[in-house]
Design a protein around this motif. Sequence first.
Motif, PDB file in Angstrom:
ATOM      1  N   ASP A 284      -7.843  -1.171  -5.133  1.00 47.62           N
ATOM      2  CA  ASP A 284      -8.179  -1.128  -3.749  1.00 47.62           C
ATOM      3  C   ASP A 284      -7.667   0.039  -3.048  1.00 47.62           C
ATOM      4  O   ASP A 284      -6.451   0.210  -3.096  1.00 47.62           O
ATOM      5  CB  ASP A 284      -7.905  -2.394  -2.978  1.00 47.62           C
ATOM      6  N   VAL A 285      -8.382   0.688  -2.159  1.00 48.27           N
ATOM      7  CA  VAL A 285      -7.949   2.070  -1.189  1.00 48.27           C
ATOM      8  C   VAL A 285      -8.291   1.509   0.181  1.00 48.27           C
ATOM      9  O   VAL A 285      -9.457   1.366   0.399  1.00 48.27           O
ATOM     10  CB  VAL A 285      -8.620   3.343  -1.827  1.00 48.27           C
ATOM     11  N   ARG A 286      -7.276   1.594   1.141  1.00 47.77           N
ATOM     12  CA  ARG A 286      -7.561   1.428   2.423  1.00 47.77           C
ATOM     13  C   ARG A 286      -6.900   2.672   3.352  1.00 47.77           C
ATOM     14  O   ARG A 286      -6.128   3.283   2.865  1.00 47.77           O
ATOM     15  CB  ARG A 286      -7.014   0.268   2.812  1.00 47.77           C
TER      16      ARG A 286
ATOM     17  N   ASP B  29      -5.413   7.642   3.388  1.00 46.67           N
ATOM     18  CA  ASP B  29      -5.590   6.666   2.427  1.00 46.67           C
ATOM     19  C   ASP B  29      -4.730   6.084   1.682  1.00 46.67           C
ATOM     20  O   ASP B  29      -3.547   6.937   1.310  1.00 46.67           O
ATOM     21  CB  ASP B  29      -6.558   7.205   1.339  1.00 46.67           C
ATOM     22  N   HIS B  30      -4.621   4.826   1.278  1.00 44.89           N
ATOM     23  CA  HIS B  30      -3.465   4.464   0.723  1.00 44.89           C
ATOM     24  C   HIS B  30      -3.886   3.344  -0.381  1.00 44.89           C
ATOM     25  O   HIS B  30      -5.089   2.777  -0.434  1.00 44.89           O
ATOM     26  CB  HIS B  30      -2.609   3.445   1.596  1.00 44.89           C
TER      27      HIS B  30
ATOM     28  N   LEU C 137      -3.527   0.039  -3.384  1.00 44.03           N
ATOM     29  CA  LEU C 137      -2.964  -1.171  -3.404  1.00 44.03           C
ATOM     30  C   LEU C 137      -2.388  -1.312  -4.521  1.00 44.03           C
ATOM     31  O   LEU C 137      -2.846  -1.202  -5.641  1.00 44.03           O
ATOM     32  CB  LEU C 137      -3.935  -2.249  -3.155  1.00 44.03           C
TER      33      LEU C 137
ATOM     34  N   PHE D 142       0.833  -1.428   0.100  1.00 47.83           N
ATOM     35  CA  PHE D 142      -0.044  -0.114   0.115  1.00 47.83           C
ATOM     36  C   PHE D 142       1.078   1.329  -0.087  1.00 47.83           C
ATOM     37  O   PHE D 142       1.938   1.348   0.903  1.00 47.83           O
ATOM     38  CB  PHE D 142      -0.982   0.044   1.128  1.00 47.83           C
ATOM     39  N   THR D 143       0.481   2.316  -0.861  1.00 48.22           N
ATOM     40  CA  THR D 143       1.185   3.660  -0.902  1.00 48.22           C
ATOM     41  C   THR D 143       0.113   4.697  -0.704  1.00 48.22           C
ATOM     42  O   THR D 143      -0.995   4.615  -1.413  1.00 48.22           O
ATOM     43  CB  THR D 143       2.304   3.648  -2.204  1.00 48.22           C
TER      44      THR D 143
END
Length: 257
Positions: free
Chosen positions: A151-153, A163-164, A166, A119-120
């Motif tokens: 995907d964003v988490r 927010d990051h 994938l 994730f970034t």
Amino acid sequence: MIDKQWANAAEAVADIGDGASLAVGGFGLSGNPIALIEALLAQGTAGLSVVSNNCGVDDWGLGILLAAGRIRKMTSSYVGENKEFERQFLSGELELELTPQGTLAEKLRAGGSGIAAFFTQTGVGTQVAEGGLPRRYNPDGSVAVGSPPKDVRTFDTPAGPRDHVLEEAITTDFALVHALAGDRHGNLIFNKAARNFNPLAAMAGRVCIAQVEQLVEPGELDPDRIHLPGVFVHRVVEVGTDIPKRIERRTVAAEGV
């Protein structure tokens, strides 16, 4: 340890077949594995999917493969200074996966390190994360293929929740890299800025082919100077210190200034 020296560039790339994926070192015109690229051009391999920071220029580096119609897809972070690259992409002849530069570097490193994804924060709130970034155009200029959403988490960071997005790692069938020096076991030393994407590309390739300016015997390289251990390198070709090199621009000040 296995002796990884190969006689010449042509033999080293001979099993790179049509449709292969390649990770290629270099940044602009610095650190391009030109002898390996020229050997690949000479043997006629086509339909290549290439991961590299850019695609050289019209008559140098990966640009010579592009001009010959040998590249099907580029995964890059910079696409300037190559008119043929622009023409092929906008006409629908070439697929392009445009990737932020730091993300591209980490995707290659992760692939070589056995990390499937990461994730970034880079790209959050843009088409990089939301999808729809053009990857291939139709001849009429409409978008034929767009990038998919990712995907964003949300994760806690020292600056608070952020927010990051994938990003999946990159691995390729082969890697082509240029090094200043290497030994027959594949340990490599890169020269200053020519280090750039070369170690990362080498790590991502299932078979890494390195052209080196100077080939020495095992044990001759200072272990503290080695930038890439031989575990990532499978074939080494000595190309000599007089291998052609190009720079993009040379700026010279007037005498006495």
